[in-house]
Design a protein around this motif. Structure first.
Motif, PDB file in Angstrom:
ATOM      1  N   ILE A  49      41.595  32.451  51.527  1.00  0.00           N
ATOM      2  CA  ILE A  49      40.477  32.108  50.634  1.00  0.00           C
ATOM      3  C   ILE A  49      39.672  33.363  50.286  1.00  0.00           C
ATOM      4  N   LEU A  50      39.356  34.160  51.305  1.00  0.00           N
ATOM      5  CA  LEU A  50      38.512  35.343  51.089  1.00  0.00           C
ATOM      6  C   LEU A  50      39.177  36.354  50.155  1.00  0.00           C
ATOM      7  N   ASP A  51      40.495  36.347  50.144  1.00  0.00           N
ATOM      8  CA  ASP A  51      41.267  37.241  49.289  1.00  0.00           C
ATOM      9  C   ASP A  51      40.882  37.125  47.811  1.00  0.00           C
ATOM     10  N   VAL A  52      40.517  35.945  47.373  1.00  0.00           N
ATOM     11  CA  VAL A  52      40.168  35.729  45.958  1.00  0.00           C
ATOM     12  C   VAL A  52      38.731  35.210  45.809  1.00  0.00           C
ATOM     13  N   ALA A  53      37.887  35.549  46.777  1.00  0.00           N
ATOM     14  CA  ALA A  53      36.535  34.977  46.834  1.00  0.00           C
ATOM     15  C   ALA A  53      35.674  35.302  45.611  1.00  0.00           C
ATOM     16  N   GLY A  54      35.958  36.408  44.936  1.00  0.00           N
ATOM     17  CA  GLY A  54      35.130  36.781  43.788  1.00  0.00           C
ATOM     18  C   GLY A  54      35.184  35.776  42.649  1.00  0.00           C
ATOM     19  N   ALA A  55      36.327  35.133  42.485  1.00  0.00           N
ATOM     20  CA  ALA A  55      36.540  34.301  41.302  1.00  0.00           C
ATOM     21  C   ALA A  55      35.638  33.054  41.217  1.00  0.00           C
ATOM     22  N   PRO A  56      35.617  32.179  42.236  1.00  0.00           N
ATOM     23  CA  PRO A  56      34.856  30.938  42.070  1.00  0.00           C
ATOM     24  C   PRO A  56      33.348  31.156  41.917  1.00  0.00           C
ATOM     25  N   ALA A  57      32.799  32.125  42.658  1.00  0.00           N
ATOM     26  CA  ALA A  57      31.364  32.366  42.552  1.00  0.00           C
ATOM     27  C   ALA A  57      30.993  32.850  41.145  1.00  0.00           C
ATOM     28  N   GLN A  58      31.845  33.687  40.573  1.00  0.00           N
ATOM     29  CA  GLN A  58      31.613  34.145  39.197  1.00  0.00           C
ATOM     30  C   GLN A  58      31.780  32.994  38.212  1.00  0.00           C
ATOM     31  N   ALA A  59      32.785  32.161  38.457  1.00  0.00           N
ATOM     32  CA  ALA A  59      33.065  31.059  37.532  1.00  0.00           C
ATOM     33  C   ALA A  59      31.874  30.122  37.437  1.00  0.00           C
ATOM     34  N   GLU A  60      31.303  29.762  38.586  1.00  0.00           N
ATOM     35  CA  GLU A  60      30.186  28.806  38.531  1.00  0.00           C
ATOM     36  C   GLU A  60      28.922  29.457  37.986  1.00  0.00           C
ATOM     37  N   ARG A  61      28.851  30.775  38.075  1.00  0.00           N
ATOM     38  CA  ARG A  61      27.706  31.484  37.498  1.00  0.00           C
ATOM     39  C   ARG A  61      27.831  31.564  35.976  1.00  0.00           C
ATOM     40  N   LEU A  62      29.046  31.728  35.480  1.00  0.00           N
ATOM     41  CA  LEU A  62      29.256  31.914  34.041  1.00  0.00           C
ATOM     42  C   LEU A  62      29.228  30.597  33.266  1.00  0.00           C
ATOM     43  N   ALA A  63      29.655  29.503  33.902  1.00  0.00           N
ATOM     44  CA  ALA A  63      29.707  28.222  33.188  1.00  0.00           C
ATOM     45  C   ALA A  63      28.297  27.666  32.969  1.00  0.00           C
ATOM     46  N   LYS A  64      28.156  26.903  31.894  1.00  0.00           N
ATOM     47  CA  LYS A  64      26.874  26.260  31.615  1.00  0.00           C
ATOM     48  C   LYS A  64      27.124  24.778  31.287  1.00  0.00           C
ATOM     49  N   LYS A  65      26.123  23.964  31.516  1.00  0.00           N
ATOM     50  CA  LYS A  65      26.205  22.539  31.200  1.00  0.00           C
ATOM     51  C   LYS A  65      26.646  22.355  29.745  1.00  0.00           C
ATOM     52  N   GLY A  66      27.608  21.472  29.527  1.00  0.00           N
ATOM     53  CA  GLY A  66      28.070  21.217  28.170  1.00  0.00           C
ATOM     54  C   GLY A  66      29.260  22.066  27.756  1.00  0.00           C
ATOM     55  N   ASP A  67      29.616  23.024  28.587  1.00  0.00           N
ATOM     56  CA  ASP A  67      30.701  23.937  28.231  1.00  0.00           C
ATOM     57  C   ASP A  67      32.078  23.275  28.283  1.00  0.00           C
ATOM     58  N   VAL A  68      32.964  23.798  27.451  1.00  0.00           N
ATOM     59  CA  VAL A  68      34.397  23.586  27.635  1.00  0.00           C
ATOM     60  C   VAL A  68      34.935  24.863  28.282  1.00  0.00           C
ATOM     61  N   VAL A  69      35.576  24.706  29.441  1.00  0.00           N
ATOM     62  CA  VAL A  69      36.082  25.861  30.167  1.00  0.00           C
ATOM     63  C   VAL A  69      37.607  25.794  30.250  1.00  0.00           C
ATOM     64  N   LEU A  70      38.243  26.821  29.742  1.00  0.00           N
ATOM     65  CA  LEU A  70      39.708  26.906  29.836  1.00  0.00           C
ATOM     66  C   LEU A  70      40.071  27.869  30.962  1.00  0.00           C
ATOM     67  N   ILE A  71      40.959  27.416  31.869  1.00  0.00           N
ATOM     68  CA  ILE A  71      41.391  28.283  32.969  1.00  0.00           C
ATOM     69  C   ILE A  71      42.878  28.581  32.806  1.00  0.00           C
ATOM     70  N   LEU A  72      43.193  29.842  32.574  1.00  0.00           N
ATOM     71  CA  LEU A  72      44.602  30.255  32.494  1.00  0.00           C
ATOM     72  C   LEU A  72      45.082  30.601  33.898  1.00  0.00           C
ATOM     73  N   GLY A  73      46.246  30.136  34.269  1.00  0.00           N
ATOM     74  CA  GLY A  73      46.732  30.349  35.631  1.00  0.00           C
ATOM     75  C   GLY A  73      45.986  29.435  36.587  1.00  0.00           C
ATOM     76  N   ALA A  74      45.784  28.187  36.164  1.00  0.00           N
ATOM     77  CA  ALA A  74      44.924  27.261  36.903  1.00  0.00           C
ATOM     78  C   ALA A  74      45.554  26.753  38.196  1.00  0.00           C
TER      79      ALA A  74
END
Lengths: 344, 344
Positions: A166-191
């Motif tokens: 988990i720690l190996d890729v820890a940067g991704a989820p914290a950034q993702a939830e910071r960048l998303a906003k209510k109402g957004d459509v979020v596309l994840i490549l390599g989901a």
């Protein structure tokens, strides 16, 4: 420059650079007031580095151990001179410099470093075991963490292997939830990979139905992972390089509005245009994939006159380790996928 | 896919990709309803591409012309197969597809394209002159602009050469003034070049004393340019690769607060750490330099635990051409520098 928070006081050659680009650093275990000494139990060698060593000396535990000792002896850090990469380590806190004692950390705590071994002063006394299948090495060693160094306490409620994956890729989820906003459509490549699943989970945990997630996967295995997690509102199964087809799918799924945020977690090259084309005007593309080409992204967006913000995936953001571990703790399906598929 | 706004309907091979990565596109001058036909006067070949051609065929106008005709004949666009790059063109609008007639553009307008020649359908009837010193070619030719294509009208009040030298880096200043905020400290690396000067001017024009600008230059010529422009509150003269020295200088000049925004306009590699180290926590680094390495930036910030936002310089942003031209119009010192040093 004594006690520089970035550790430049330990750089032996060439002078004036930072510990990561340095050829040799001082691995003396007498720590400064703004350093932390670690009694190291295990090195997790970067997979590119480990593979290179195996190729060079053969699949022989003793020869691999000798090579590692040779590199660390020469450079004062486990910084593979061929691949340029390092890895991370696990150990217990042995001593905390007096300027850092206000931190939430005590002697005896078990921690994993979140900075690369390629910049971490390391002195190996003995290598006890080389675990070839896991790129890991059991050692008796001391390491030093600089004031600017980051680390995570090993959680009590999960195995070391799971925590590391988990720690190996820890940067991704914290950034993702910071960048998303209510109402957004979020596309994840390599989901369907580790970072993609964590991003989808992070966003759904925070926003629920207030954000629409579209998961792009290619392989059957990735599709299964995404379906099992159950946090994608829509799934597209296409090659991440097929920019035009992806554009049309996203167009359909968003009534032509396209994605507010695109998160690229793919680990193959040539997916920049798929990310850019799927993004709406003034939207954001977050490139977490290390296979991203700076120029392909920059010239690609210009070439079609797309006014979008493109972000370089920073492996670090505040509290990223806690965020990643908490997500896995709270979502049983995610924990199961990580245990079954990524921690063996 | 007829009339795709990105021009995929003109892609001949391989099918399914965008016109830029395509090997061959259709350069038929019969335009679709969402295309614009240009009567081309002059090609401005990308300097890397032009240099490669000269190296291959020699400094011979006729041979250069033949080579250009050969490439365009093969690919339907002036897309150098060796360098992968294109350039831009100037011409007059000959025909506007009926779906684009609401645009602020009329037949006879002189325009420069702001998308690469590497994706622009081009049919050359005749090459009249090769101007070797300027990487330019006078032609009789037709080109097609897609619905997504961007262009700028040639201003009446300046020479073509001056306008081209400004439009070449037009993405930078518009982004710079968008990213800066009142109260910011802005550090510009490579402040003495075209894009660096334009960024400093853009920020000072918009914010005046409400933003503090620090210009980093290395050469004497760059220092002179920055001093002549007079829009840097502080000037640091150092090698842009010397991350630690730059960090200490910025530390001193900001009382340890560091820069809110770092704009990297340098055109040499290995300046990522200088940009990252000079930035404050949660600050932004805008990498406009095409010499930026994605992985060096991503791993560099992680390696020192810096929670900063790193942006990939998009060559396009809305109104970027007007913003860049206006800045030069309004600031006589800047116009003089551009005329003297960059438009010869």
């Amino acid at each position: 420059m004594e006690n520089c928070k970035f550790g430049t006081h330990r750089v032996l050659e060439p002078k004036g650079v930072l510990p990561q680009p340095a050829w040799k650093i001082d691995n003396n275990p007498d720590i400064a007031d703004n350093e932390i000494l670690i009694d190291v139990m295990r090195l997790n060698i970067d997979s590119a580095s480990f593979r290179q060593i195996v190729e060079e000396v053969g699949k022989d535990e003793e020869k691999i151990a000798s090579k590692i000792l040779e590199i660390v002896d020469k450079r004062g850090k486990m910084h593979n001179p061929v691949t340029g990469s390092g890895g991370m380590l696990i150990g217990t806190v042995e001593k905390i410099g007096k300027n850092l004692r206000q931190r939430d950390l005590k002697v005896g705590d078990k921690i994993a470093t979140l900075v690369s071994l390629s910049l971490t002063p390391l002195k190996i006394e003995k290598i006890n075991k080389v675990i070839i299948d896991q790129d890991q090495v059991e050692v008796e060693a001391k390491a030093v963490i600089f004031e600017s160094g980051i680390y995570a306490k090993q959680p009590d409620d999960m195995s070391e292997t799971l925590a590391l994956s988990i720690l190996d890729v820890a940067g991704a989820p914290a950034q993702a939830e910071r960048l998303a906003k209510k109402g957004d459509v979020v596309l994840i490549l390599g989901a369907g990979g580790k970072s993609g699943l964590l991003c989808a989970a992070a966003i759904k945990r925070k926003f629920g139905k207030d954000v629409k997630t579209i998961a792009l996967v290619n392989s059957k295995r990735s599709l299964e992972n995404v379906e099992k997690l159950g946090m994608a509102d829509e799934i597209i199964q296409l090659d991440a390089k097929d920019a035009v087809s992806i554009y049309h799918e996203v167009y359909k799924l968003t009534d032509g509005k396209m994605a507010d945020l695109v998160i690229n977690c793919v680990n193959i090259p040539d997916t920049e245009m798929s990310s850019i084309l799927s993004c709406k005007e003034r939207g954001k593309v977050y490139f977490f994939s290390m296979a991203t080409s700076f120029t392909k992204a920059a010239l690609g967006a210009e070439g079609i006159g797309y006014d979008i913000e493109m972000l370089i995936g920073n492996g670090y953001c505040k509290n990223h380790a806690d965020v990643a571990l908490d997500i896995v703790r709270e979502i049983p399906a995610l924990k199961e996928i990580f245990q079954e598929k990524f921690s063996k």
